[in-house]
Design a protein around this motif. Structure first.
Motif, short mmCIF file in Angstrom:
data_model
loop_
_atom_site.label_atom_id
_atom_site.label_comp_id
_atom_site.label_asym_id
_atom_site.label_seq_id
_atom_site.Cartn_x
_atom_site.Cartn_y
_atom_site.Cartn_z
N GLU A 1 2.38 -12.97 -36.44
CA GLU A 1 1.60 -12.09 -37.32
C GLU A 1 1.27 -12.79 -38.64
O GLU A 1 1.43 -12.23 -39.73
N LYS B 1 -0.68 -15.63 -34.13
CA LYS B 1 -0.74 -14.24 -33.71
C LYS B 1 0.65 -13.72 -33.38
O LYS B 1 1.00 -12.59 -33.72
N ARG C 1 -13.48 -14.04 -49.57
CA ARG C 1 -13.19 -13.62 -48.19
C ARG C 1 -13.28 -14.82 -47.26
O ARG C 1 -14.17 -15.65 -47.38
N GLU D 1 -3.40 -20.96 -33.05
CA GLU D 1 -3.81 -19.57 -33.22
C GLU D 1 -2.93 -18.62 -32.42
O GLU D 1 -2.62 -17.52 -32.89
N SER E 1 -1.79 -14.78 -38.85
CA SER E 1 -3.17 -15.25 -38.74
C SER E 1 -3.98 -14.94 -40.00
O SER E 1 -3.77 -13.92 -40.65
N ARG F 1 -7.35 -13.71 -40.82
CA ARG F 1 -8.45 -13.06 -40.13
C ARG F 1 -9.77 -13.29 -40.86
O ARG F 1 -9.82 -13.28 -42.09
N ILE F 2 -10.81 -13.50 -40.08
CA ILE F 2 -12.14 -13.65 -40.67
C ILE F 2 -12.52 -12.35 -41.38
O ILE F 2 -12.26 -11.26 -40.90
N ASP F 3 -13.13 -12.49 -42.56
CA ASP F 3 -13.54 -11.39 -43.44
C ASP F 3 -12.38 -10.76 -44.19
O ASP F 3 -12.57 -9.80 -44.93
N SER F 4 -11.16 -11.29 -44.01
CA SER F 4 -10.03 -10.79 -44.81
C SER F 4 -10.06 -11.49 -46.17
O SER F 4 -10.67 -12.55 -46.33
#
Length: 344
Positions: free
Chosen positions: A136, A133, A111, A129, A138, A140-143
């Motif tokens: 579409e 965005k 992750r 960044e 990016s 994402r953190i924790d992805s």
């Protein structure tokens, strides 16, 4: 296939990204020797970091107290793997005094925990960044870390640098483990030499000179330099001596549209302006400290065609107004050279 496990009457299923091994023929044979089918005493998960144990067990139908069923456990194994949460997994089944203990050992997919961008002065982190965005793209953190998505980010940054006048930029990413299932994704940028336009030549024009056509361009201009022999150019115009696709192709303010409008407003209604062919040569730029630069030469094909006069002027479809009241509003007369702007 099945094979005997090392531990007597122990069933093990293993799944990795490369293979699926079903182990445990001894367990199946041992179960048949019992007077009654064994029951599941315990179902547990180990090795998880981000994912809660309850989240993973949601996909496992085998529960404590149920009759142990190898086929059912295989289906649980497949269902848990198909969630896409895991990079590797196995299931071990141990004999206990009261039945079977089922243990899922998992290795979670990496992750993303940190994303950074290194090596570029032309773009800020905020610039990058915001563009990601918008597209579409990016990370994402924790992805879940996905190399394909990271390559998409690379392509966006390369295009952004090209739009800033760096057509030779290179971007690659480095995924560094932070321990456990965490990963830091760093995008490493090599901007390369900036490309500056030092010559614009038109191919196929006979009625209008190169200088006249160059004068219609506002977004892309040439700059003076002693580094390119034989090229006589206008004084340097800050910020306008780089070629970008937006400066050229913007449907409202691009230089291609300006050139097309120039011809249309003089009656050359069939004139076409093609896409530029760009070639580069090495050079240096800078007043005090010379820096490597790529000089760009643009060759723009043009087809001028014939000049047209206004022929018959007609109104069709009038139902509310009469033509004699509308015609004076139209400043286009038969016999004059056609002018697109006036018709518009």
């Amino acid at each position: 296939g099945h094979r005997h496990a090392r531990r007597p009457r122990t069933l093990r299923f293993v799944r990795s990204t490369l293979c699926a091994l079903w182990l445990g023929g001894a367990a199946a044979a041992g179960a048949q020797e019992l007077d009654r089918p064994p029951t599941v005493e315990k179902v547990d998960v180990q090795g998880n970091q981000f994912l809660q144990k309850e989240t993973l067990l949601f996909y496992v139908s085998s529960k404590p107290g149920d009759r142990f069923d190898e086929t059912r456990l295989k289906e649980d194994f497949r269902r848990l793997w198909d969630t896409g949460f895991l990079d590797d997994m196995r299931v071990d089944v141990f004999d206990t005094a009261r039945g079977k203990s089922v243990v899922f050992t998992v290795k979670e997919r990496k992750r993303v925990q940190i994303v950074d961008y290194r090596g570029t002065k032309a773009l800020s982190t905020t610039n990058i960044e915001d563009e990601l965005k918008k597209k579409e793209a990016s990370l994402r953190i924790d992805s879940f870390y996905d190399p394909g998505k990271a390559r998409r980010v690379e392509a966006v940054i390369v295009q952004m640098l090209a739009d800033k006048g760096y057509p030779f930029a290179k971007v690659k990413h480095d995924a560094k483990s932070l321990g456990g299932a965490g990963v830091q994704v760093s995008f490493l940028v090599e901007e390369g030499a900036k490309a500056k336009v030092k010559e614009i030549e038109f191919i196929g024009n006979e009625i209008f000179s190169d200088a006249t056509l160059r004068g219609r361009m506002k977004k892309i201009r040439v700059g003076s330099s002693d580094d390119v022999k034989g090229i006589v150019t206008a004084p340097l115009r800050w910020g306008k001596n780089t070629f970008t696709e937006e400066k050229w192709s913007d449907p409202h303010e691009g230089d291609k549209k300006r050139l097309q409008d120039f011809y249309l407003n003089l009656g050359y209604v069939t004139a076409t302006v093609g896409e530029p062919r760009i070639t580069y040569i090495d050079g240096q730029s800078g007043f005090f400290k010379k820096k490597p630069v790529k000089w760009a030469r643009l060759e723009i094909p043009v087809t001028e065609g014939q000049r047209y006069e206004v022929g018959e002027v007609k109104f069709e479809g009038l139902t509310v107004f009469k033509e004699q009241y509308i015609r004076p509003l139209l400043k286009v007369e038969a016999g004059e050279w056609y002018k697109e702007a006036r018709v518009q």
